[in-house]
Design a protein around this motif. Sequence first.
Motif, mmCIF file in Angstrom:
data_model
loop_
_atom_site.group_PDB
_atom_site.id
_atom_site.type_symbol
_atom_site.label_atom_id
_atom_site.label_comp_id
_atom_site.label_asym_id
_atom_site.label_seq_id
_atom_site.Cartn_x
_atom_site.Cartn_y
_atom_site.Cartn_z
ATOM 1 N N PHE A 1 64.222 110.027 104.370
ATOM 2 C CA PHE A 1 63.952 110.794 105.591
ATOM 3 C C PHE A 1 64.880 111.984 105.769
ATOM 4 N N TRP A 45 69.160 102.188 115.581
ATOM 5 C CA TRP A 45 67.767 101.850 115.339
ATOM 6 C C TRP A 45 67.643 100.395 114.883
ATOM 7 N N ASN A 61 60.048 104.682 133.509
ATOM 8 C CA ASN A 61 60.537 103.583 132.684
ATOM 9 C C ASN A 61 59.489 103.190 131.646
ATOM 10 N N VAL A 62 58.252 103.032 132.088
ATOM 11 C CA VAL A 62 57.179 102.658 131.169
ATOM 12 C C VAL A 62 57.031 103.707 130.079
ATOM 13 N N LEU A 94 59.999 103.599 127.643
ATOM 14 C CA LEU A 94 59.980 102.436 126.749
ATOM 15 C C LEU A 94 58.864 102.539 125.715
ATOM 16 N N ILE A 95 57.750 103.152 126.097
ATOM 17 C CA ILE A 95 56.687 103.359 125.112
ATOM 18 C C ILE A 95 57.177 104.323 124.026
ATOM 19 N N CYS A 110 60.264 104.633 123.134
ATOM 20 C CA CYS A 110 61.172 103.828 122.310
ATOM 21 C C CYS A 110 60.402 103.039 121.256
ATOM 22 N N SER A 111 59.314 102.396 121.675
ATOM 23 C CA SER A 111 58.596 101.576 120.701
ATOM 24 C C SER A 111 58.004 102.452 119.604
ATOM 25 N N PHE A 158 60.767 102.932 117.182
ATOM 26 C CA PHE A 158 61.020 101.747 116.358
ATOM 27 C C PHE A 158 59.962 101.605 115.265
ATOM 28 N N LEU A 159 58.711 101.932 115.618
ATOM 29 C CA LEU A 159 57.616 101.667 114.685
ATOM 30 C C LEU A 159 57.358 102.793 113.689
ATOM 31 N N TYR A 160 57.549 104.023 114.133
ATOM 32 C CA TYR A 160 57.089 105.139 113.303
ATOM 33 C C TYR A 160 57.662 105.169 111.885
ATOM 34 N N PRO A 161 58.990 104.961 111.703
ATOM 35 C CA PRO A 161 59.510 105.011 110.339
ATOM 36 C C PRO A 161 58.792 104.057 109.394
ATOM 37 N N MET A 162 58.463 102.867 109.896
ATOM 38 C CA MET A 162 57.777 101.901 109.039
ATOM 39 C C MET A 162 56.331 102.320 108.783
ATOM 40 N N TYR A 169 55.278 105.344 108.727
ATOM 41 C CA TYR A 169 55.328 106.478 107.802
ATOM 42 C C TYR A 169 55.414 105.991 106.357
#
Lengths: 321, 292
Positions: free
Chosen positions: A151, A191, B16-17, B20-21, B23-24, B27-31, B33
Motif C-alpha cells: 500500500f 488499525w 456517531n453512526v 462508525l460506518i 470506521c468500518s 477496517f474492511l477496505y484494505p482486505m 482491496y
Amino acid sequence: MAVPLNAAKTQSRKLQAKRSSVSLKRMMSNRYLYLMLLPTVLYFLIFEYKPMYGAIIAFKDFNPFSGVAGSPWVGFKNFEKFFESYYFFRLLKNTFLMSFYSLLFIFPASLAFALLLNELRLKKLKSFLQTVSYLPHFISLIVICGMIIDFTKPGGIINSLLLGIGIISEPIQFLILPEWFRTIYVGSGMWQSLGWNSIIYLAALSGINPSLYEAAVVDGAGRWKQLTHITLPGILPTVLILLILNVGTLLNVGWDKIILLYNPGTYVTADVISTFVYRRGVMEADYSFSAAVGLFNSVINFTLLVLANRISRKTTENSLW
Amino acid sequence: MVIKRSIPEMIFDSCNVLFLIFCSFLFLYPMWYVLVSSFSDVHAIAAGEVSFWPKGFNADAYKLVFEDQRIWTAYGNTFIYVIAGTFINLVLTTLGAYPLSRKNLEGRSLIMAFIVFTMFFSGGLIPAYLNVRELGLYDTRWALLLPGAVSAFNLIVMRTFFQSIPDSLIESAKIDGAHDFRILLRIVLPLSMPVLAVMTLFYAVGHWNSWFPAMIYLQDRNLFPLQLILREILIQSSAQNMLAGVTQDEVFRISESIKFATIIIATVPILLIYPFLQKYFVKGVMIGALKE
C-alpha cells in the motif's frame, strides 16, 4: 514459674508438629494434584527460569563450548560497552518513542471507540461494527506487513489517494524514508488493535449498573453528564489497570513488525533494543553483548511496571498486585 | 423506558453512526482491496486502475500459487504445528490450572507467584535461543512446539474458570472414591467447555500466525510453516521464483498478483471460521478481564 513456661513451649511445639503433620497429610492426600502440576512446573523451569539463569552470560564472556557455568566472568564489561556505544541513545530513544506514541494514540483511541460504540442505539450495526473491528487482529503480521509494503509503495493505494486529492505532487517512498517509519508503525498498529483493545472496555461498560443511568435521567442529566459522572468513573479501574500494564511494557516495543518492515536505511528511526538484540545475537552470534542489552531492557521494564503499580496503588487504590 | 431525545442528542447520534460506518469502511477496505486485486488483470493492478471492483477477471495468480510445491509443504507443516502445538498447550495449561484452582492445595500461592512472575520478567531472547540450542531442539519441529507451550495468562484465565465450579461437586466425587485425574476428566472438563473452546482458539490462531520462532530456530526448508514462506513472497519479494520462462517485465507484474493471491490463501481459513468463533474470542477476553 519456669515450669509452666516450659510446658507452654512444649505444648506449642506439639501444636506446631501437629500442624505440620496435618499439612503433610493434606499434601499426601493431594499427591495426584502435585503430580498433575509437575509437567507445567517443569515447563516453566526449563523454558522460562533456565533462560533467566542463562541471562548471567551478560556478565560473562560466553563461549558455547564451555557453557554458561564454564565461561569466564567479565563483570559489567558488556553493559559498559553498550552504554558507551554510539547505538545506546538511538536505541533507547527509538524504543521509547515507538511505544510512547503507540500508547499516546492507540490507548485513548481504543477507549474512545468503545465509548462511541456504547452510545450506538442500533444493535445490529453495533454487532456488525464489532465483528469488523476485531478482524484485523486475526490477520497474521506477515500478511499485514505485506499489505503495508504494497500500500505504501510509489504506485500503491496510499500514494494514489494522496496524489489524487492533491496533497502531494509526487509519490513518497514511505518505507525508505526514516521520518515516516514511526507513523507507519503506529498507524498500522492502530488499525490492527483498535477494535480488539476496545473489547475490555466494552466488557467494563456492560458491567455498569443500568439503574444508575435511569436515576441520572430522572435527575435531568444529559448524555454528556451521564458520560462524565457515570460511565467514566465506572470504567476507571479497568483503564488504570491497562495503563499500568502498558507503562510496564514501555520498553517492550513489538519487534516483530519492525523486523519485517525496516531496512538499513531506516535504522535511524526504526531500530529498537529488541531488533538490535536480534541482529547482534541471533544473526551475528555476539551472545554475551546482546544478552546484556536484552537484560538491560528486561530490568528497566520490570522496574517501570513495579513503579507504575506502586504509584497507581498509592493514588487510586488500583493495582495489579 | 422511552426517552425523548433532544435535538443536540439526535445530531450527536447521527454523527456517531456516520463516523462508525466510516470506521468500518477503514477496517474492511484494505482486505477488500487485496481480494479484488487478486482476481484482477495484472496490467490493471500495475497501472493502479483497481480500486473497488476487479478489473478484467483473472485467476492465473491462484493457479501459479497452487502449483507451487513450497506452498503445499508449508500448508501441511502449519497444520502439524497448529494441531500438535494446540494439543500440547491445552494439556499443559489444564494440568497447571486445575490443581492451582483447588483451595486446599498447600503452597499453591507460591507456585502461582512462580508462574505469574514469568509474565513480567524474562531472561530475554538470547538466553532463550541458546536454551533451545542446548536442549537439541534447534532445527526440529519441537522448537516450535515446546517453547511457549504454556501461556501464564491463559493459565490464570483457566484457573479462574475452574474456581467457579462448586467445591461440593468435587468433594462428593471424592467421597465416591474418584481420584483427582478422574475428577478432572469426568467432572471438571465437561463443565469447562466454554473456556476450553476459547483456549483452543487462542492457541490455534497463535500457531497459525506464528513465524518468529520458525525464523530463528529452523533451517530445514521442509519444516517451514506457511507464514515463513509468505514472508519470502510478501516481504522479500521472491514471488519471481514461481515463474520460469517469462519476460522480466511480465515477471514483475505477475508477481504482484501472486502476492495478493497468497495473502488470500493464507488468510481465508482464519477469516472463514472467524465469524462463528467471534463470540468465544470475546468471551475469552472477558474472562481474562474479570481476573484483574
